[in-house]
Motif scaffolding. Structure first.
Motif, PDB file in Angstrom:
ATOM      1  N   GLY A 143       0.861  -1.221  -0.066  1.00  0.00           N
ATOM      2  CA  GLY A 143       0.131   0.103   0.151  1.00  0.00           C
ATOM      3  C   GLY A 143       0.625   1.221   0.055  1.00  0.00           C
TER       4      GLY A 143
ATOM      5  N   SER B 157       1.850  -1.522  -4.131  1.00  0.00           N
ATOM      6  CA  SER B 157       0.460  -1.780  -4.221  1.00  0.00           C
ATOM      7  C   SER B 157      -0.198  -2.519  -5.414  1.00  0.00           C
ATOM      8  CB  SER B 157      -0.306  -0.341  -4.241  1.00  0.00           C
ATOM      9  OG  SER B 157       0.184   0.430  -5.340  1.00  0.00           O
TER      10      SER B 157
ATOM     11  N   THR C  37      -5.511   4.369   2.797  1.00  0.00           N
ATOM     12  CA  THR C  37      -4.160   3.950   2.905  1.00  0.00           C
ATOM     13  C   THR C  37      -3.301   5.088   3.189  1.00  0.00           C
ATOM     14  OG1 THR C  37      -4.699   3.991   0.534  1.00  0.00           O
ATOM     15  CG2 THR C  37      -3.746   2.043   1.346  1.00  0.00           C
TER      16      THR C  37
ATOM     17  N   HIS D 173      -0.462   4.904   6.316  1.00  0.00           N
ATOM     18  CA  HIS D 173       0.962   4.813   6.030  1.00  0.00           C
ATOM     19  C   HIS D 173       2.000   6.119   6.374  1.00  0.00           C
ATOM     20  CE1 HIS D 173       0.904   0.929   4.812  1.00  0.00           C
ATOM     21  NE2 HIS D 173      -0.086   1.160   3.815  1.00  0.00           N
TER      22      HIS D 173
END
Lengths: 332, 296, 326
Positions: free
Chosen positions: A91, A95, A118, A122
């Motif tokens: 991700g 991805s 996402t 992150h």
């Protein structure tokens, strides 16, 4: 610029235990991928191409056994990485885009929620920043009225739009590697061309590496830098796209190229090439060349050997015949 | 000579073989099936197996205890308050329970399947009407309706079977409707229509074979349901009437002596429990072996 | 080739009513909008277009599975409404896209292939058995598959079974609805070869519906391009693939990805997405996506302009669009 490949895989093997014995779905495949490069893995159903992509992402079902000599992503050993490290990679730096956008988007959340999720997971960004990034990417993938789309649900979008959303989602964290598994198979030809073009443009712009998994040789020829032809769990031929299409060495690759009607190449209504036979069972010990049962170049030693042959420009294939053609009886 | 291009090993078992293989590999199903088959055999062979006439009263031999509580082998499970042999009544009672379960499931299965398949296949108004009927049926409490009917018609075996048969079709209708909806859209149905098949033929020979597995699962569940309801109704005195040997009735007759002679209640209760458990195990097993996620 | 159409659609429209949401007002969806088409004996008419353009509705109407809302279907000049489905099914048979869904999983191959004979009460069991084995041989399946079930066969084998079922009644017309799109590349070519052989052997007429233009180009003799329920261009296959007239046909052709590593991904210049068929654009339905759109395209619907070998429906080819409108 780093000289080492972004993704390097050696001897990747996937075994699936079944009631009838072990299914050797993928057997020792090798490939490297550099930044900005596109690798197309082409194969038919059952060749193991989708499993390979899931193995790279670490998304295999638990019962599938994965072993590899080497599997590194930008220096990180994917086999030794902890779950946490893998989650951070997925991700964020690598991805995936799936074939069926309807089943890979969660119907209960809005497009905006799913796009920003996402990024919030992150990167340390504010909600407003994430939202701005989502709008920017939706516009980039050619979705009009991007801001209003954020509050829509997946079922309110057409198939082509959903696939664009999937691409935007995959791009949210500016990954270095995108794995796309048949991203356009469920779409109409016109939409397919648009989506592929978009993917290729974005890839160039962001200098991403792209692994595209497909059964469509037309897609492969137009998109790939490197091609890997997969058959029954093995890469039977790999190399630069131009070499593979101009000078296909493995009998399976030649067979595949001859199977498809090409306007202008085939005479209209003439017979198409065929590959007789079916894919062999991969349960139990698999020896020799997996294609030999369907191959018109078969000789006796195909039962035991399929040596790797090297041609110029990193073009490689596995066949007992040095150029993929049977000339006279090959001995020993 | 034609060359066979797709080369042709026909691999793997037929659907029937596959089903059989899975059924024999499923523990729960096998245990349930063994018990059920055993009970069916006992019910069928009741006249041979029963040591006494289940109706024969012997007032001098009342309330004899079963053999494991100090009784004799003359009456292995003892006698009831009228001196009737308990084992014989239990064996004949299996006939009543199984017959009620089977016939009630047959009647309600026929009604429910017809309604459900029609609703699923034709859709539109038919579907709306059937859905309405299902809702009406679900709004009726089974026990209360049964009480009312028995109060009007009087209790008997046939009335109980009739009431249960006419009341337990809802699950059949719901499941069959959903299964039919799933199959109706498949292309082989369109192919059959394009070949010129009549609608009854499509329903019976194209759709039914594909939903019959689900039907069997519901049949087992509803059989168990009907058997329990019969026991409940008989216990309440509005089901099967004495002196017919019914397990529910036996529990009811024994309840007055429950504190002193608990086996009068426990024995028929345990048998009822085993029968319902066996049927449910089988039904659950069937659902497992025929579930789509188990198919490859 | 004779010039007598075996199958003819005359001004056929099909309107579905779509309910949107629980309390939404039902809205009409015109899946087919005044379509006229004919099928000559022995030809292969390719029907191409994007999903939702009405291809499948057209196939269903031709098979008698759906009735047209307006217009007529003529078989050998006779209106279809008068003929019953049984009679029709002897002459027109389908081959569907997905051989995993088109064969009843609970039936043996024997039962599946001989079903048409049994439905029509043709022959006794011995003669049906002979027919079955003849068909198996024709489609390239060994006799021993007769007792097998679909789940034991591969996709290509199943599609052969579907073809055998379609041909056992010796129909004149076969409607092939994406017959190879669910199959692997190497199997697809075998099925296409088989379809071509069968056509030559039995003098079949095909309506070949596909979104794969390369396949259509290979097999078809004539092509009709559909867009939003209308046939916007109809031409001989050579004409269409060399000099397509309609901008939509050109965009479709441009998006065919031939395996040519020197070419990149084409720009189809089809900006906007496929329109919602419930609310079709005004005027020419294609105008929001058209590269050659003209001001009056959004106001005036185009009409069929005859060409040497078909027709095209586009304002670029009619002579006096504004006059005609006034």
């Amino acid at each position: 610029m780093n000289d080492a490949p972004l993704l390097s895989v050696r001897g990747l093997t996937l075994d699936i235990p079944t009631s009838g014995g072990t299914l050797h779905a993928v057997r020792g495949i090798d490939f490297d991928l550099n930044r900005g490069e596109t690798l197309c893995i082409v194969g038919e159903s059952g060749s193991g191409k989708s499993l390979t992509s899931l193995a790279l992402m670490g998304l295999l079902a638990p019962k599938i056994r994965r072993t590899a000599v080497r599997m590194t992503f930008d220096g990180t050993d994917l086999q030794k990485a902890s779950r946490r490290q893998l989650r951070q990679l997925r991700g964020d730096r690598m991805s995936m885009i799936f074939q069926e956008p309807m089943t890979s988007l969660n119907p209960a959340y809005t497009i905006g929620d799913q796009l920003t999720e996402t990024l919030l997971l992150h990167k340390k960004v504010s909600r407003a920043k994430a939202r701005a990034r989502a709008i920017e990417l939706l516009e980039k993938v050619g979705i009009t009225a991007a801001e209003s789309r954020l509050s829509q649900y997946p079922h309110q979008l057409s198939g082509g739009l959903r696939q664009r959303v999937m691409i935007a989602m995959a791009l949210m964290c500016e990954p270095e590697l995108i794995i796309a598994d048949e991203p356009t198979t469920a779409l109409d030809v016109t939409i397919q061309a648009q989506i592929l073009r978009l993917l290729v443009d974005l890839q160039r712009e962001m200098n991403m590496a792209l692994i595209l998994i497909t059964h469509d040789l037309g897609v492969v020829a137009r998109v790939a830098d490197k091609v890997a032809v997969m058959y029954a769990g093995e890469l039977v031929e790999t190399g630069p796209a131009s070499a593979i299409f101009r000078n296909p060495a493995h009998p399976y690759t030649r067979g595949l190229i001859n199977c498809i009607p090409v306007p202008g190449r085939n005479e209209r209504g003439a017979r198409l090439g065929t590959i007789p036979g079916i894919v062999p069972s991969l349960v139990g010990e698999v020896t020799g060349c997996p294609f030999r049962g369907r191959c018109d170049q078969r000789v006796a030693i195909c039962d035991t050997a399929a040596p790797l042959r090297r041609l110029p420009d990193g073009h490689e294939f596995r066949c007992v015949h040095p150029d993929g053609h049977r000339h006279e009886e090959v001995t020993a | 000579m034609t060359a066979f291009p797709d080369a042709l090993e026909i691999t793997g078992p037929t659907p029937g073989q596959q089903l059989r293989r899975r059924m024999f590999g499923h523990q729960g199903f096998m245990i349930g099936a063994v018990f059920l088959v055993l009970l069916v055999i006992i019910a069928l062979l009741a006249p041979v197996l029963a040591p006494h006439d289940p109706y024969a009263q012997s007032l001098s031999n009342r309330m004899v205890r079963p053999v494991f509580m100090g009784g004799t082998w003359e009456h292995p499970l003892g006698t009831d308050h009228l001196g009737r042999d308990y084992l014989s009544r239990l064996i004949y009672g299996a006939r009543v329970s199984l017959m009620i379960g089977a016939v009630a499931a047959l009647i309600s299965g026929t009604i429910g399947t017809a309604l459900g398949v029609a609703a699923g296949y034709f859709g539109g108004r038919v579907d709306a009407v059937v859905t309405f009927l299902i809702n009406v049926r679900l709004a009726m409490p089974v026990v209360l309706v049964a009480l009312a009917v028995v109060a009007i018609l009087g209790g008997s075996l046939s009335v109980v079977i009739g009431v249960l048969g006419l009341l337990l079709w809802d699950r059949f209708a719901v499941v069959m409707r959903a299964s039919t909806l799933q199959i109706r859209g498949r292309e082989f149905v369109a192919a059959a229509r394009a070949v010129g098949c009549s609608t009854p033929r499509i329903l019976l020979s194209e759709i039914m074979p594909n939903i019959v597995n689900n039907l069997i699962v519901v049949v087992t569940l509803e059989m168990a349901h009907a058997i329990l309801l019969e026991a409940a109704l008989s216990f309440l005195g509005v089901g099967v009437q004495p002196p017919t040997p019914s397990w529910g009735l036996m529990v009811s007759e024994g309840k007055n002596m429950m504190l002193f002679e608990p086996w009068l209640v426990l024995i028929p209760g345990a048998v009822l429990f085993v029968l319902v458990l066996a049927i449910n195990l089988m039904g659950d097993g069937l659902r497992d072996v025929t579930a789509p996620e188990n198919r490859n | 080739m004779t010039n007598k159409p075996v199958l003819e659609l005359k001004n056929v429209s099909k309107t579905y009513t779509i309910k949107q949401g629980l309390f939404g007002k039902p809205k009409p969806l015109r899946a087919l909008n005044d379509v006229s088409l004919n099928l000559q004996h022995g030809e292969v008419l390719g029907l191409v277009g994007e999903s939702g353009c009405g291809k499948s509705t057209l196939a269903k109407i031709l098979l008698g599975l759906e009735a047209p809302s307006e217009g007529q279907v003529l078989v050998d000049g006779q209106a279809l409404a008068g003929q019953d489905r049984i009679a029709l099914s002897r002459r027109i048979q389908p081959i569907f896209q997905d051989p995993y869904s088109s064969l009843n999983p609970r039936k043996s191959i024997e039962d599946i292939i001989t079903l048409p004979l049994r439905v029509h009460g043709i022959g006794d069991s011995a003669s049906r058995d002979r027919e079955l084995h003849k068909m198996l041989d024709i489609v390239g399946l060994p006799a021993r598959v007769a007792r097998s079930y679909p789940s034991q066969m591969s996709g290509g084998q199943r599609q052969r079974v579907a073809i055998a079922r379609a041909l056992i009644m010796k129909p004149e017309i076969v409607i092939c609805d994406e017959p190879t799109s669910a199959l692997d590349v190497s199997v697809q070519s075998q099925i296409l070869n088989l379809l071509a052989d069968l056509r030559a052997e039995f003098g079949l007429t095909y309506l070949f519906i596909s979104h794969n233009l390369a396949v259509v180009e290979h097999l078809a003799t004539r092509v009709a391009v559909m867009y939003l329920g209308r046939i916007v261009e109809e031409a001989d296959v050579a004409t269409l693939f060399e000099t397509a007239r309609h901008p939509y046909s050109r965009a479709l052709l441009a998006s065919v990805l031939t395996p040519d590593p020197d070419m990149g991904v084409p720009d189809t210049q089809l900006g906007a997405a496929y329109p919602n068929p419930i609310a079709p654009p005004s005027g020419c339905a294609f105008h929001p996506r058209c590269a050659k759109v003209m001001p009056h395209c959004s106001r005036i619907a185009p009409w069929p302009v005859p060409t040497s070998d078909g027709h095209v429906e586009c304002h670029l080819y009619d002579q006096q669009p504004l006059q005609a409108a006034s």
